[in-house]
Design a protein around this motif. Structure first.
Motif, PDB file in Angstrom:
ATOM      1  N   HIS A  88      60.700   9.765 -24.078  1.00 57.75           N
ATOM      2  CA  HIS A  88      61.607   9.298 -25.135  1.00 57.75           C
ATOM      3  C   HIS A  88      62.872  10.150 -25.188  1.00 57.75           C
ATOM      4  CE1 HIS A  88      58.194   6.901 -26.435  1.00 57.75           C
ATOM      5  NE2 HIS A  88      58.938   6.348 -27.374  1.00 57.75           N
ATOM      6  N   ASN A  89      62.734  11.447 -25.008  1.00 59.19           N
ATOM      7  CA  ASN A  89      63.916  12.310 -25.045  1.00 59.19           C
ATOM      8  C   ASN A  89      64.902  11.964 -23.942  1.00 59.19           C
ATOM      9  OD1 ASN A  89      62.967  13.709 -27.265  1.00 59.19           O
ATOM     10  ND2 ASN A  89      62.051  15.363 -26.070  1.00 59.19           N
ATOM     11  N   ARG A  90      64.419  11.461 -22.826  1.00 57.84           N
ATOM     12  CA  ARG A  90      65.309  11.073 -21.726  1.00 57.84           C
ATOM     13  C   ARG A  90      66.208   9.894 -22.125  1.00 57.84           C
ATOM     14  NH1 ARG A  90      64.518  12.371 -16.291  1.00 57.84           N
ATOM     15  NH2 ARG A  90      62.852  13.887 -15.874  1.00 57.84           N
ATOM     16  N   PHE A  91      65.635   8.877 -22.774  1.00 61.85           N
ATOM     17  CA  PHE A  91      66.494   7.731 -23.096  1.00 61.85           C
ATOM     18  C   PHE A  91      67.240   7.904 -24.409  1.00 61.85           C
ATOM     19  CE2 PHE A  91      62.095   6.080 -23.928  1.00 61.85           C
ATOM     20  CZ  PHE A  91      62.178   5.822 -25.281  1.00 61.85           C
ATOM     21  N   PHE A  92      67.105   9.055 -25.051  1.00 59.43           N
ATOM     22  CA  PHE A  92      67.993   9.417 -26.159  1.00 59.43           C
ATOM     23  C   PHE A  92      68.802  10.662 -25.798  1.00 59.43           C
ATOM     24  CE2 PHE A  92      65.121   6.866 -28.969  1.00 59.43           C
ATOM     25  CZ  PHE A  92      66.089   5.943 -29.335  1.00 59.43           C
ATOM     26  N   SER A  93      69.117  10.818 -24.530  1.00 61.27           N
ATOM     27  CA  SER A  93      69.974  11.920 -24.094  1.00 61.27           C
ATOM     28  C   SER A  93      71.373  11.755 -24.687  1.00 61.27           C
ATOM     29  CB  SER A  93      70.080  11.947 -22.572  1.00 61.27           C
ATOM     30  OG  SER A  93      70.764  10.789 -22.105  1.00 61.27           O
ATOM     31  N   ALA A  94      72.184  12.812 -24.599  1.00 60.18           N
ATOM     32  CA  ALA A  94      73.538  12.754 -25.162  1.00 60.18           C
ATOM     33  C   ALA A  94      74.370  11.663 -24.500  1.00 60.18           C
ATOM     34  CB  ALA A  94      74.215  14.115 -25.005  1.00 60.18           C
ATOM     35  N   SER A  95      74.284  11.552 -23.174  1.00 59.19           N
ATOM     36  CA  SER A  95      75.095  10.544 -22.481  1.00 59.19           C
ATOM     37  C   SER A  95      74.627   9.134 -22.815  1.00 59.19           C
ATOM     38  CB  SER A  95      75.035  10.777 -20.969  1.00 59.19           C
ATOM     39  OG  SER A  95      73.698  10.709 -20.487  1.00 59.19           O
ATOM     40  N   ALA A  96      73.311   8.919 -22.874  1.00 60.63           N
ATOM     41  CA  ALA A  96      72.798   7.597 -23.231  1.00 60.63           C
ATOM     42  C   ALA A  96      73.180   7.247 -24.665  1.00 60.63           C
ATOM     43  CB  ALA A  96      71.282   7.559 -23.059  1.00 60.63           C
ATOM     44  N   SER A  97      73.089   8.198 -25.574  1.00 62.34           N
ATOM     45  CA  SER A  97      73.435   7.937 -26.968  1.00 62.34           C
ATOM     46  C   SER A  97      74.905   7.569 -27.119  1.00 62.34           C
ATOM     47  CB  SER A  97      73.093   9.157 -27.831  1.00 62.34           C
ATOM     48  OG  SER A  97      71.688   9.364 -27.872  1.00 62.34           O
ATOM     49  N   ARG A  98      75.781   8.182 -26.309  1.00 61.39           N
ATOM     50  CA  ARG A  98      77.199   7.810 -26.374  1.00 61.39           C
ATOM     51  C   ARG A  98      77.390   6.353 -25.960  1.00 61.39           C
ATOM     52  NH1 ARG A  98      77.987  13.217 -24.607  1.00 61.39           N
ATOM     53  NH2 ARG A  98      77.956  12.590 -22.402  1.00 61.39           N
ATOM     54  N   ARG A  99      76.668   5.905 -24.945  1.00 56.10           N
ATOM     55  CA  ARG A  99      76.770   4.509 -24.534  1.00 56.10           C
ATOM     56  C   ARG A  99      76.246   3.582 -25.628  1.00 56.10           C
ATOM     57  NH1 ARG A  99      74.841   6.501 -19.707  1.00 56.10           N
ATOM     58  NH2 ARG A  99      72.786   5.519 -19.958  1.00 56.10           N
ATOM     59  N   PHE A 330      62.825  12.402 -41.636  1.00 53.72           N
ATOM     60  CA  PHE A 330      62.434  12.010 -40.282  1.00 53.72           C
ATOM     61  C   PHE A 330      61.155  12.722 -39.848  1.00 53.72           C
ATOM     62  CE2 PHE A 330      67.154  11.150 -39.568  1.00 53.72           C
ATOM     63  CZ  PHE A 330      66.991   9.760 -39.573  1.00 53.72           C
ATOM     64  N   GLY A 331      60.446  13.318 -40.811  1.00 49.41           N
ATOM     65  CA  GLY A 331      59.262  14.083 -40.482  1.00 49.41           C
ATOM     66  C   GLY A 331      59.616  15.492 -40.058  1.00 49.41           C
ATOM     67  N   ILE A 332      58.624  16.200 -39.539  1.00 50.59           N
ATOM     68  CA  ILE A 332      58.816  17.559 -39.051  1.00 50.59           C
ATOM     69  C   ILE A 332      57.650  17.879 -38.116  1.00 50.59           C
ATOM     70  CG2 ILE A 332      57.491  18.769 -40.837  1.00 50.59           C
ATOM     71  CD1 ILE A 332      59.792  20.818 -40.993  1.00 50.59           C
ATOM     72  N   GLY A 333      57.888  18.729 -37.154  1.00 50.99           N
ATOM     73  CA  GLY A 333      56.821  19.099 -36.240  1.00 50.99           C
ATOM     74  C   GLY A 333      56.676  18.124 -35.083  1.00 50.99           C
ATOM     75  N   ALA A 334      55.462  18.015 -34.552  1.00 48.08           N
ATOM     76  CA  ALA A 334      55.215  17.256 -33.323  1.00 48.08           C
ATOM     77  C   ALA A 334      55.588  15.787 -33.441  1.00 48.08           C
ATOM     78  CB  ALA A 334      53.739  17.377 -32.928  1.00 48.08           C
ATOM     79  N   HIS A 335      55.452  15.220 -34.638  1.00 52.34           N
ATOM     80  CA  HIS A 335      55.716  13.788 -34.802  1.00 52.34           C
ATOM     81  C   HIS A 335      57.066  13.515 -35.462  1.00 52.34           C
ATOM     82  CE1 HIS A 335      51.955  12.196 -33.272  1.00 52.34           C
ATOM     83  NE2 HIS A 335      51.309  13.162 -33.922  1.00 52.34           N
ATOM     84  N   TYR A 336      58.005  14.431 -35.299  1.00 54.09           N
ATOM     85  CA  TYR A 336      59.372  14.172 -35.782  1.00 54.09           C
ATOM     86  C   TYR A 336      59.860  12.850 -35.187  1.00 54.09           C
ATOM     87  CZ  TYR A 336      64.345  14.904 -36.758  1.00 54.09           C
ATOM     88  OH  TYR A 336      65.635  14.759 -37.204  1.00 54.09           O
ATOM     89  N   CYS A 337      60.549  12.052 -35.988  1.00 55.58           N
ATOM     90  CA  CYS A 337      60.948  10.699 -35.593  1.00 55.58           C
ATOM     91  C   CYS A 337      61.808  10.715 -34.331  1.00 55.58           C
ATOM     92  CB  CYS A 337      61.708  10.023 -36.715  1.00 55.58           C
ATOM     93  SG  CYS A 337      62.311   8.372 -36.283  1.00 55.58           S
ATOM     94  N   VAL A 338      61.279  10.146 -33.250  1.00 54.26           N
ATOM     95  CA  VAL A 338      61.998  10.161 -31.987  1.00 54.26           C
ATOM     96  C   VAL A 338      63.194   9.210 -32.011  1.00 54.26           C
ATOM     97  CG1 VAL A 338      60.675   8.322 -30.845  1.00 54.26           C
ATOM     98  CG2 VAL A 338      61.603  10.223 -29.485  1.00 54.26           C
ATOM     99  N   GLY A 339      63.179   8.232 -32.918  1.00 56.91           N
ATOM    100  CA  GLY A 339      64.287   7.289 -33.016  1.00 56.91           C
ATOM    101  C   GLY A 339      65.395   7.723 -33.955  1.00 56.91           C
ATOM    102  N   ALA A 340      65.329   8.954 -34.479  1.00 60.71           N
ATOM    103  CA  ALA A 340      66.353   9.429 -35.414  1.00 60.71           C
ATOM    104  C   ALA A 340      67.775   9.331 -34.842  1.00 60.71           C
ATOM    105  CB  ALA A 340      66.046  10.859 -35.861  1.00 60.71           C
ATOM    106  N   PRO A 341      68.000   9.664 -33.558  1.00 61.97           N
ATOM    107  CA  PRO A 341      69.371   9.532 -33.030  1.00 61.97           C
ATOM    108  C   PRO A 341      69.924   8.112 -33.125  1.00 61.97           C
ATOM    109  CG  PRO A 341      68.036  10.865 -31.556  1.00 61.97           C
ATOM    110  CD  PRO A 341      67.091  10.269 -32.557  1.00 61.97           C
TER     111      PRO A 341
END
Length: 391
Positions: A88-99, A330-341
Motif C-alpha cells: 500500500h505504501n508503494r501506491f501512495f508514494s509521493a510521486s503517485a500522490s502528485r498524479r 486516522f487511527g494510530i499504530g500498526a493499523h493507521y489508515c493507509v488511505g489517509a493520503p
C-alpha cells in the motif's frame, strides 16, 4: 451501564463537537463503561484508547476477516499485515500522490464549481455525498454510471462490518462484497495487460514489485480502500466545512492561506470526529483503567471521547488549528489508515474549489444542523444534511 435510551450514540447534537464532548464527560466519571446501545464496554480516555490501538497482541482486528473479507489488510496481524502495508505504501508514494492530485482537481471543479452564483444549496446531497465515489471510480478508470451501484455495495458491506454477528446484515453484506469483488476483479484483469498511471495501475504495479500479484490480492486492496475511505471522507469534508463556518477566524486563515488546510482537517478530525470509534476483539484477559476485560469479548475504543479528553488536549471544546497533540481520526499504530493520503487529496481539492466558488458561503440559519452517530446509515459520526447559503 449506559441504557440504550441514554447512550450518546442514540442522540444528536446541533454541534459536531457535541457527541465527543458528551462521551468525554462520561469518561471523566468512569473511564470504562458498558453501553447497551453498542453492546460492548466503551473505552473513553485518550491514553487508554491510544494504548489499545497500539496493542494489537491484545486488541485485535481479526473479527473483520470473516467469510470473504478474510484477506483484507485490517484483519491481518504480524508479517502478513506488514507485507500488505508495504504494498500500500508503494501506491501512495509521493510521486503517485502528485498524479492523483492532478486527476482529482478537475473532478472537484466539476462537482463544486456549479454552486457558484446560486443563492443556496444542500451540500450533502448535491455534492459532498457522491464526490468521493466519483473520485475513486475515476482513479480506477471506471465509468461514472457505476456510482449508484457502488454506493449500494458499500452501504450493505459497511452495515455488515458494523454488526458482524447480526444475521440480518450478514447475507446481504456478503452478497454485496462478492458482487463488488467480481466487478473489480474484471477491471484488474483488463488493467493487468497494460497498467496505467491511475490508482488501479499503481496498485497492480505495487503487487508485482513485491512479488505478491494475483487478481484476487489486488481486488482485496481496492475493496479495502473503498470501504475504509468512502464515508469517512464524506464526513471529514462536511465536518471541516461546518467547523470553519462556525469559527470565523479559522475560516479567514484558510481562505487567506490554503497551506493551512491540513491543519483545519486535523483539527476537524478531532473536534468533529467522523470516526466515532473502533471495535476490537480482546485476545487475552487484560485490564483497562482498573476495569478487568475478559478474553473473547469486544471493546469499543471511543475515539470521539478521547478527542475531548482534557488530559490530552488543552481546551478541548475549542477549535484550534495547529494545536499540540495527536488526534486519532486516522487511527494510530500498526493499523493507521493507509488511505489517509488520498482522503487529504480529495478534501484539499474540494475545499479549495468550494471556497473559491462561494466567497459568501455560510450556514443557513433557518435550517439547523444535526450531528449524530450513524449518519446516512453508516457507522461514522456526522450529518445527513448540510444546508448552506452560497451567495
Amino acid at each position: 451501564m449506559i441504557a440504550s435510551a441514554d447512550s450518546p450514540f442514540a442522540n444528536s447534537s446541533p454541534s459536531p463537537a457535541g457527541f465527543g464532548s458528551a462521551l468525554a464527560l462520561l469518561g471523566r466519571q468512569q473511564p470504562v463503561v458498558f453501553d447497551e446501545a453498542m453492546g460492548a464496554p466503551l473505552v473513553l480516555r485518550y491514553r487508554d484508547v491510544a494504548a489499545a490501538l497500539r496493542d494489537t497482541a491484545t486488541f485485535s482486528t481479526r473479527f473483520y476477516g470473516m467469510g470473504p473479507m478474510a484477506g483484507v489488510m485490517i484483519s491481518q496481524d504480524g508479517e502478513e499485515h506488514s507485507r500488505q502495508r508495504r504494498i500500500h505504501n508503494r501506491f501512495f508514494s509521493a510521486s503517485a500522490s502528485r498524479r492523483y492530485a492532478e486527476m482529482v482537481r478537475p473532478l472537484a471543479e466539476r462537482t463544486f464549481r456549479p454552486l457558484a452564483g446560486r443563492p443556496g444549496a444542500e451540500l450533502m446531497s448535491e455534492a459532498i455525498a457522491y464526490y468521493p465515489m466519483t473520485v475513486f471510480l475515476n482513479l480506477l478508470g471506471v465509468p461514472d454510471d457505476l456510482g449508484h451501484q457502488g454506493l449500494i455495495w458499500v452501504r450493505e458491506v459497511m452495515a455488515w462490518l458494523a454488526s458482524p454477528m447480526n444475521p440480518e446484515f450478514a447475507e446481504p453484506g456478503g452478497r454485496a462484497f462478492q458482487e463488488m469483488s467480481d466487478y473489480i476483479t474484471g477491471l484488474v484483469e483488463r488493467e493487468r495487460v497494460t497498467p496505467g498511471d491511475n490508482l488501479l495501475g499503481e496498485i497492480i504495479k505495487a503487487h508485482l514489485d513485491e512479488g505478491g500479484y494475483t487478481p484476487e490480492a489486488v481486488t482485496v486492496a481496492v475493496v479495502g480502500l473503498l470501504l475504509g475511505g468512502f464515508e469517512t471522507t464524506i464526513q471529514l469534508l462536511a465536518g471541516t466545512l461546518v467547523s470553519l463556518l462556525l469559527h470565523d477566524e479559522a475560516m479567514r486563515r484558510v481562505r487567506a492561506d490554503p497551506s493551512t488546510m491540513d491543519a483545519a482537517f486535523d483539527e476537524a478530525l478531532r473536534w468533529a470526529s467522523p470516526t466515532a470509534g473502533l471495535y476490537r476483539l480482546v485476545l487475552r484477559d487484560t485490564e483497562i483503567a482498573g476495569t478487568p476485560i475478559a478474553a473473547g469479548g469486544m471493546v469499543y475504543l471511543a475515539i470521539a471521547a478521547a478527542h475531548f479528553d482534557a488530559d490530552a488536549f488543552a481546551e478541548p471544546e475549542s477549535f484550534i488549528m495547529g494545536r499540540r497533540g495527536t488526534h486519532l481520526g486516522f487511527g494510530i499504530g500498526a493499523h493507521y489508515c493507509v488511505g489517509a493520503p488520498l482522503a487529504r487529496i480529495e478534501a484539499r481539492a474540494a475545499l479549495s474549489v468550494l471556497l473559491d466558488a462561494c466567497p459568501g458561503l455560510r450556514l443557513d440559519p433557518d435550517r439547523p444542523l444535526a450531528f449524530r452517530y450513524g449518519a446516512r446509515g453508516f457507522v461514522q459520526h456526522g450529518t445527513d444534511t448540510l444546508p448552506v447559503l452560497t451567495a
